[in-house]
Write a protein that holds these residues in place. Structure first.
Motif, PDB file in Angstrom:
ATOM      1  N   VAL A  84      65.859 -45.725 -55.772  1.00  0.00           N
ATOM      2  CA  VAL A  84      66.951 -45.266 -57.125  1.00  0.00           C
ATOM      3  C   VAL A  84      67.315 -44.139 -56.711  1.00  0.00           C
ATOM      4  CG1 VAL A  84      65.243 -46.075 -58.618  1.00  0.00           C
ATOM      5  CG2 VAL A  84      65.247 -44.007 -58.079  1.00  0.00           C
ATOM      6  N   ARG A  85      68.310 -43.933 -57.651  1.00  0.00           N
ATOM      7  CA  ARG A  85      70.064 -42.980 -56.623  1.00  0.00           C
ATOM      8  C   ARG A  85      69.102 -41.223 -56.979  1.00  0.00           C
ATOM      9  NH1 ARG A  85      73.967 -42.028 -61.446  1.00  0.00           N
ATOM     10  NH2 ARG A  85      72.632 -41.212 -62.269  1.00  0.00           N
ATOM     11  N   GLY A  86      69.467 -40.645 -56.135  1.00  0.00           N
ATOM     12  CA  GLY A  86      69.273 -39.361 -55.707  1.00  0.00           C
ATOM     13  C   GLY A  86      66.913 -39.693 -55.220  1.00  0.00           C
ATOM     14  N   GLU A  87      66.466 -40.679 -55.197  1.00  0.00           N
ATOM     15  CA  GLU A  87      65.373 -40.651 -54.918  1.00  0.00           C
ATOM     16  C   GLU A  87      64.998 -41.592 -54.347  1.00  0.00           C
ATOM     17  OE1 GLU A  87      61.122 -40.313 -57.530  1.00  0.00           O
ATOM     18  OE2 GLU A  87      62.501 -40.504 -58.373  1.00  0.00           O
ATOM     19  N   SER A  88      63.917 -41.348 -53.131  1.00  0.00           N
ATOM     20  CA  SER A  88      63.573 -42.440 -51.681  1.00  0.00           C
ATOM     21  C   SER A  88      62.414 -42.127 -51.453  1.00  0.00           C
ATOM     22  CB  SER A  88      64.513 -42.483 -50.482  1.00  0.00           C
ATOM     23  OG  SER A  88      64.144 -43.544 -49.657  1.00  0.00           O
ATOM     24  N   ARG A  89      61.351 -42.868 -51.554  1.00  0.00           N
ATOM     25  CA  ARG A  89      60.051 -42.502 -51.426  1.00  0.00           C
ATOM     26  C   ARG A  89      59.739 -44.054 -50.289  1.00  0.00           C
ATOM     27  NH1 ARG A  89      56.553 -40.288 -56.269  1.00  0.00           N
ATOM     28  NH2 ARG A  89      57.950 -41.501 -57.439  1.00  0.00           N
ATOM     29  N   VAL A  90      59.936 -44.278 -49.051  1.00  0.00           N
ATOM     30  CA  VAL A  90      59.510 -45.884 -48.617  1.00  0.00           C
ATOM     31  C   VAL A  90      58.761 -44.820 -46.854  1.00  0.00           C
ATOM     32  CG1 VAL A  90      61.439 -46.752 -49.449  1.00  0.00           C
ATOM     33  CG2 VAL A  90      61.920 -45.698 -47.524  1.00  0.00           C
ATOM     34  N   SER A  91      58.503 -45.804 -46.180  1.00  0.00           N
ATOM     35  CA  SER A  91      57.711 -44.992 -45.044  1.00  0.00           C
ATOM     36  C   SER A  91      58.146 -46.806 -43.620  1.00  0.00           C
ATOM     37  CB  SER A  91      56.261 -44.976 -45.172  1.00  0.00           C
ATOM     38  OG  SER A  91      55.402 -45.807 -46.110  1.00  0.00           O
ATOM     39  N   LYS A  92      57.639 -46.664 -43.009  1.00  0.00           N
ATOM     40  CA  LYS A  92      57.149 -47.918 -41.928  1.00  0.00           C
ATOM     41  C   LYS A  92      55.968 -48.528 -42.650  1.00  0.00           C
ATOM     42  CE  LYS A  92      58.561 -44.893 -37.928  1.00  0.00           C
ATOM     43  NZ  LYS A  92      57.685 -44.436 -36.088  1.00  0.00           N
ATOM     44  N   GLN A  93      54.489 -48.107 -43.722  1.00  0.00           N
ATOM     45  CA  GLN A  93      54.212 -48.864 -43.931  1.00  0.00           C
ATOM     46  C   GLN A  93      54.206 -49.931 -45.281  1.00  0.00           C
ATOM     47  OE1 GLN A  93      51.224 -44.502 -44.752  1.00  0.00           O
ATOM     48  NE2 GLN A  93      50.020 -46.797 -45.041  1.00  0.00           N
ATOM     49  N   THR A  94      55.609 -49.687 -46.106  1.00  0.00           N
ATOM     50  CA  THR A  94      55.754 -50.528 -46.690  1.00  0.00           C
ATOM     51  C   THR A  94      56.424 -51.741 -46.852  1.00  0.00           C
ATOM     52  OG1 THR A  94      57.240 -48.012 -48.346  1.00  0.00           O
ATOM     53  CG2 THR A  94      57.327 -50.270 -48.558  1.00  0.00           C
ATOM     54  N   ARG A  95      55.600 -53.120 -47.590  1.00  0.00           N
ATOM     55  CA  ARG A  95      55.864 -53.637 -47.116  1.00  0.00           C
ATOM     56  C   ARG A  95      56.789 -54.548 -48.737  1.00  0.00           C
ATOM     57  NH1 ARG A  95      55.974 -56.516 -44.406  1.00  0.00           N
ATOM     58  NH2 ARG A  95      54.569 -58.411 -45.006  1.00  0.00           N
ATOM     59  N   LEU A  96      57.145 -53.841 -49.890  1.00  0.00           N
ATOM     60  CA  LEU A  96      57.425 -53.745 -51.254  1.00  0.00           C
ATOM     61  C   LEU A  96      58.363 -52.497 -51.379  1.00  0.00           C
ATOM     62  CD1 LEU A  96      58.558 -55.442 -54.261  1.00  0.00           C
ATOM     63  CD2 LEU A  96      56.101 -54.770 -54.638  1.00  0.00           C
ATOM     64  N   GLU A  97      59.982 -52.348 -51.701  1.00  0.00           N
ATOM     65  CA  GLU A  97      60.717 -51.261 -52.066  1.00  0.00           C
ATOM     66  C   GLU A  97      61.026 -52.086 -53.593  1.00  0.00           C
ATOM     67  OE1 GLU A  97      63.822 -49.852 -49.756  1.00  0.00           O
ATOM     68  OE2 GLU A  97      62.157 -50.395 -47.843  1.00  0.00           O
ATOM     69  N   ILE A  98      60.510 -50.836 -54.525  1.00  0.00           N
ATOM     70  CA  ILE A  98      61.178 -50.822 -55.478  1.00  0.00           C
ATOM     71  C   ILE A  98      62.409 -50.071 -55.393  1.00  0.00           C
ATOM     72  CG2 ILE A  98      61.053 -51.087 -58.438  1.00  0.00           C
ATOM     73  CD1 ILE A  98      58.656 -52.833 -56.970  1.00  0.00           C
ATOM     74  N   VAL A  99      63.896 -51.312 -55.768  1.00  0.00           N
ATOM     75  CA  VAL A  99      64.826 -49.968 -56.152  1.00  0.00           C
ATOM     76  C   VAL A  99      65.792 -51.064 -57.021  1.00  0.00           C
ATOM     77  CG1 VAL A  99      65.180 -50.882 -53.467  1.00  0.00           C
ATOM     78  CG2 VAL A  99      66.660 -52.711 -55.029  1.00  0.00           C
ATOM     79  N   THR A 100      66.678 -50.086 -56.953  1.00  0.00           N
ATOM     80  CA  THR A 100      67.813 -50.599 -58.643  1.00  0.00           C
ATOM     81  C   THR A 100      68.762 -50.934 -58.253  1.00  0.00           C
ATOM     82  OG1 THR A 100      68.300 -47.460 -58.688  1.00  0.00           O
ATOM     83  CG2 THR A 100      66.838 -48.341 -60.582  1.00  0.00           C
ATOM     84  N   GLU A 101      69.681 -51.152 -58.573  1.00  0.00           N
ATOM     85  CA  GLU A 101      71.060 -52.258 -58.704  1.00  0.00           C
ATOM     86  C   GLU A 101      71.544 -51.856 -57.234  1.00  0.00           C
ATOM     87  OE1 GLU A 101      71.563 -53.062 -62.673  1.00  0.00           O
ATOM     88  OE2 GLU A 101      70.540 -54.971 -62.407  1.00  0.00           O
ATOM     89  N   GLY A 102      72.301 -50.853 -57.404  1.00  0.00           N
ATOM     90  CA  GLY A 102      73.643 -49.644 -57.170  1.00  0.00           C
ATOM     91  C   GLY A 102      72.531 -49.941 -55.534  1.00  0.00           C
ATOM     92  N   VAL A 103      71.732 -49.107 -55.509  1.00  0.00           N
ATOM     93  CA  VAL A 103      70.746 -49.173 -54.427  1.00  0.00           C
ATOM     94  C   VAL A 103      71.213 -50.172 -52.903  1.00  0.00           C
ATOM     95  CG1 VAL A 103      68.463 -49.051 -52.945  1.00  0.00           C
ATOM     96  CG2 VAL A 103      69.383 -47.528 -54.617  1.00  0.00           C
ATOM     97  N   LEU A 104      70.350 -51.550 -54.130  1.00  0.00           N
ATOM     98  CA  LEU A 104      70.348 -52.593 -53.364  1.00  0.00           C
ATOM     99  C   LEU A 104      72.242 -53.136 -52.847  1.00  0.00           C
ATOM    100  CD1 LEU A 104      69.196 -55.462 -51.995  1.00  0.00           C
ATOM    101  CD2 LEU A 104      69.464 -57.030 -54.350  1.00  0.00           C
ATOM    102  N   THR A 105      72.631 -53.233 -53.363  1.00  0.00           N
ATOM    103  CA  THR A 105      74.629 -53.076 -53.204  1.00  0.00           C
ATOM    104  C   THR A 105      74.282 -52.718 -51.539  1.00  0.00           C
ATOM    105  OG1 THR A 105      75.233 -53.877 -56.080  1.00  0.00           O
ATOM    106  CG2 THR A 105      76.779 -53.554 -54.111  1.00  0.00           C
ATOM    107  N   GLN A 474      70.861 -32.834 -57.455  1.00  0.00           N
ATOM    108  CA  GLN A 474      72.057 -33.696 -57.107  1.00  0.00           C
ATOM    109  C   GLN A 474      72.843 -33.426 -56.849  1.00  0.00           C
ATOM    110  OE1 GLN A 474      70.282 -36.400 -58.017  1.00  0.00           O
ATOM    111  NE2 GLN A 474      71.761 -36.904 -59.084  1.00  0.00           N
ATOM    112  N   ALA A 475      72.993 -31.541 -56.686  1.00  0.00           N
ATOM    113  CA  ALA A 475      74.306 -31.399 -55.701  1.00  0.00           C
ATOM    114  C   ALA A 475      74.250 -31.189 -54.443  1.00  0.00           C
ATOM    115  CB  ALA A 475      74.418 -30.210 -56.862  1.00  0.00           C
ATOM    116  N   GLU A 476      72.767 -30.970 -53.951  1.00  0.00           N
ATOM    117  CA  GLU A 476      72.426 -31.441 -52.434  1.00  0.00           C
ATOM    118  C   GLU A 476      72.400 -32.391 -52.077  1.00  0.00           C
ATOM    119  OE1 GLU A 476      68.759 -29.481 -52.757  1.00  0.00           O
ATOM    120  OE2 GLU A 476      69.172 -27.227 -53.247  1.00  0.00           O
ATOM    121  N   ARG A 477      72.687 -33.374 -52.590  1.00  0.00           N
ATOM    122  CA  ARG A 477      72.122 -34.856 -52.261  1.00  0.00           C
ATOM    123  C   ARG A 477      73.939 -34.667 -51.672  1.00  0.00           C
ATOM    124  NH1 ARG A 477      72.982 -39.728 -54.547  1.00  0.00           N
ATOM    125  NH2 ARG A 477      73.304 -38.656 -56.633  1.00  0.00           N
TER     126      ARG A 477
END
Length: 814
Positions: A84-105, A474-477
């Motif tokens: 989601v905006r400002g947060e990403s928790r994925v790895s090489k193991q990830t099979r299913l990613e839950i994302v919000t709409e702006g991320v998919l675009t 948020q600013a650091e991002r």
């Protein structure tokens, strides 16, 4: 979870996904489409690549990811990932990613082939957010042009009112039952003209007293939640814990609202429409629904996006009530009448028809397509697209008149935030390279602040100072995205930065609290605003009510300093207009920011055309009546207007007042010849000017088909009175029409003249559109009365055989 209704359709659904690249799933709330279905796809490892599941809201995305990971005994970031905006928790193991709409675009823009992804799931598609519509359109084009093996699964609680089969014509539709227990409905209409919170609070207390279990209260927004919480604080029964739930809450508070109530206690959750779908709140048996929601819509005239509080649609009412019947029989209190329920609209309008479209237009341009060519369920309104085009051109993102990105536009699109904020960030980076120290830090923290849902009426710098500490993460991002070293903001460049993001909202004080904005809009500061009396400002947050647009959040600026620091905002224009007070042409060379004039000097050397165009402005303001109309020109104008009605196939130019005023440059300007004052218009011959404006051979046809005069049998020329919408009239003495058996006609025989028969003294005797009937009918009565009054004139017994005459009997004998 094995008891969820979705279980019964999983074999058919998985078979459909194996045989087709697109599948549509209709499943009501509680069926398990957002939880068990993606979980089984991961468990059974049916697809070679990753799965992306799109969720409309960050709150739902986080909680679904946490729930699914817990079902697998894992943490988010292992097989179940989250972005989601400002947060990403994925790895090489990830099979299913839950994302919000702006991320998919953004994923599609960066990699249109979606390399390594086998399936994209669009959850809760019935909500019809702008990002979901856009992402589906891009995914369809990717599937059709780049990835035939890419699979799409569109999931919706309802398919009513959507034409998904048009976008996905080969997609099978799988339908699942929902899981719901009986719900007992109670209608408690409230007075919408009074404060909502005390009325809603009374129903909340009634429901908690009458029924066991935890309760969920739907309110339009955060403000109502906070006010109702205060009202209820001292009134709640013992053992009831109050838990607010809305998008801006921190994660811990959100989880507390969603989690089961502690043993021996009940929970009262006050929420917005974030809890309508894709979010399971434990222990709810009671729903109290105020029937309102807050939605953004853009006013196309002013360009102001406003948050409207309005009645929900029937589909939303059903979704909300369904929350009470997830775990067992429930109860729903609706704060409107049962008759009002019948009047609810079936669905809320999709965002693409009501919201600002700058993001859509920028995304489409980055994708390399025109919006009109995208596979969208609803085509956005042309005026909204035009407004978005104008704004993006102003920001320098699009080439004028084209849906093509400029180099700056490509850089703005790559940042993944609103185009206004992207322009601000990129400009700040460039200005820092030119020596403006500290401007990048101010810009980064300002973007972090503006991405929040700002409320109230305040000076922006006050909000900036108040929220600075909470904005650091948020600013650091943004520092990282801009490839800049993190630094602390000073807040000294806020006005300049706002002018970069809102060049169309730079305002100059006109009077009182009213500001003229550079984009052409006039707005009032809300009462008591801390910017009251400032000579100039940038309007950051605008609202609208029945009295017009209002400024809520603003930052003061110095226009002279702004022009010095940002010279690209200033342009020079030659301004020609009409001086209403002196009734003469006025011309100036002006220094402007949009519609704001910073300075001017008179222009004295004007061409005849420039003078004429200024004079046209005066004519437009005064109206056509200031032109020297006379009997001849008014008659010609009436004839032309009648010709358009009676001989439409000839293609007559429009001659109504609106068209004449709009087309002054074409028909009147060539005749003005350097005139500068209204009094000089007296020299004009409008009859000649209008005739010259007609394309050949229309003047000849007009004179033949609609002549200005009728020639009587005696040779007299009688002016024909033409008036649009009425039959033409000729006033002629009765003796001159003797022997005339048929009624005269014009317009190539299509229109009969009305004959106004006059006495020898030219007083009306009879009006007829059928001369033959008059001679054999009422002429006898007219003759009896007139023969005694005008004995010297000819009154034959048989007028049809009599000689027409314009003289007395004596003159006839001579």
């Amino acid at each position: 979870m094995s008891q969820l209704p979705i279980v019964s359709v999983l074999p058919a659904l998985f078979a459909a996904l194996g045989e087709h690249n697109s599948v549509i799933l209709q499943a009501p709330p509680g069926a398990g489409k957002s939880t068990l279905l993606p979980l089984e796809l991961v468990r059974q490892d049916l697809l070679p690549g990753r799965i992306i599941m799109l969720e409309p809201r960050r709150l739902a995305a986080r909680n679904i990811a946490s729930f699914l990971a817990a079902q697998l005994g894992e943490n988010v970031g292992e097989r179940i990932g989250l972005r989601v905006r400002g947060e990403s928790r994925v790895s090489k193991q990830t099979r299913l990613e839950i994302v919000t709409e702006g991320v998919l675009t953004r994923m599609l823009q960066q990699d249109p082939e979606l390399t390594g992804i086998s399936l994209v799931i669009f959850d809760e598609f019935h909500e019809r957010s702008l990002h979901a519509d856009t992402a589906l359109a891009f995914a369809i084009e990717s599937q059709q042009g780049l990835r035939e093996d890419l699979k799409l699964l569109v999931m919706s609680a309802t398919l009513d009112g959507m034409a998904l089969e048009r976008l996905l014509p080969d997609a099978p539709v799988i339908r699942s039952e929902g899981r719901g227990f009986p719900i007992d409905y109670h209608y408690r209409p409230i007075n919408r003209q009074q404060w909502l919170e005390p009325q809603a609070g009374a129903v909340v207390l009634e429901a908690l007293t009458a029924h066991p279990g935890s309760a969920l209260v739907f309110l339009p927004g955060q403000g109502e939640i906070e006010r109702l919480a205060i009202w209820l604080a001292e009134r709640l029964p013992e053992g009831v814990r109050l838990a607010p739930l809305y998008g801006r809450l921190d994660m811990g508070a959100q989880q507390a609202a969603i989690a089961p109530a502690p043993a021996g206690q009940r929970k009262l959750v006050l929420t917005t429409n974030v809890a309508e779908t894709s979010l399971t709140i434990e222990g709810i048996h009671i729903v109290i629904d105020c029937g309102l929601e807050r939605r953004a819509s853009v006013d196309l005239k002013s360009g102001v996006t406003r948050l409207e509080t309005r009645q929900i649609a029937r589909a939303s009412a059903t979704q909300r009530a369904g929350r009470a019947g997830r775990l067992g029989p429930g109860v729903c209190y609706r704060l409107w009448s049962s008759e009002g329920q019948e009047r609810l609209a079936e669905q809320s309008p999709p965002d693409i028809l009501t919201q600002e479209l700058t993001g859509l237009l920028l995304d489409a341009a980055q994708w390399g397509a025109r919006v009109e060519s995208l596979p969208l369920l609803d085509m956005p309104p042309a005026p909204a697209l035009a407004a978005a085009q104008r704004l993006l051109e102003t920001l320098g993102a699009l080439k004028p008149g084209e849906q093509q990105l400029t180099p700056a536009g490509r850089a703005m699109a790559a940042l993944g935030c609103h185009p206004r904020l992207a322009r601000m960030l990129l400009a700040a980076k460039a200005l820092a390279a030119d020596g403006l120290s500290g401007i990048v830090a101010d810009a980064v923290y300002l973007v972090a602040l503006l991405e929040e849902d700002l409320r109230g009426s305040e000076r922006l710098s006050v909000l900036f100072a108040r929220r600075q500490g909470a904005l650091r993460s948020q600013a650091e991002r943004w520092f990282k995205r801009l490839e800049q070293r993190p630094a602390s903001p000073q807040g000294q460049w806020l006005g300049l930065l706002c002018a970069l993001a809102w060049p169309d909202r730079i305002g100059k004080l006109r009077s009182g609290s009213r500001y003229q904005l550079s984009g052409g809009l006039s707005c009032d500061l809300v009462e008591g605003h801390s910017c009251q009396g400032q000579a100039a400002l940038v309007a950051v947050e605008l609202g609208q009510n029945e009295r017009g647009s209002r400024i809520f959040i603003a930052e003061p600026i110095n226009l002279d300093e702004l022009a010095r620091q940002l010279p690209e905002l200033v342009s020079t224009r030659d301004w020609f207009d009409w001086d209403e007070r002196e009734e003469r042409v006025r011309a100036e060379r002006q220094q402007v920011i949009g519609e704001l004039v910073l300075g001017q000097r008179p222009l004295t050397e004007l061409s005849d055309e420039q003078k004429g165009r200024c004079l046209l402005q005066g004519i437009r303001r005064k109206g056509l009546h200031v032109l020297p109309w006379n009997e001849a020109s008014e008659g010609l104008l009436a004839r032309l207007r009648c010709a358009a009605d009676w001989l439409p196939e000839a293609g007559w130019p429009p001659m109504d007042d609106v068209s004449l005023l709009a087309g002054l440059e074409q028909w009147l300007l060539p005749a003005l010849g350097g005139m500068t004052r209204l009094e000089q218009l007296k020299k004009l011959d409008l009859n000649d000017i209008l005739r010259q404006a007609l394309p050949w051979p229309l003047p000849k046809r007009l004179d033949e088909a609609l002549p200005s005069h009728f020639t009587a049998p005696t040779g007299s020329r009688v002016r024909i009175r033409y008036e649009p919408g009425q039959a033409p009239v000729i006033p002629v003495r009765i003796q001159e029409m003797f022997g005339q058996a048929s009624t005269p006609r014009v317009a190539e025989g299509r229109v009969a003249l009305v004959v106004e028969l006059l006495s020898p003294a030219r007083r009306p005797l009879q009006i007829t559109a059928d001369l033959a009937a008059f001679w054999v009918g009422s002429y006898g009565e007219v003759k009896k009365e007139m023969k005694g009054r005008y004995p010297r004139h000819y009154w034959p017994d048989n007028p049809l055989e009599a000689m027409p005459t314009s003289v007395t009997k004596k003159r006839m004998q001579q």
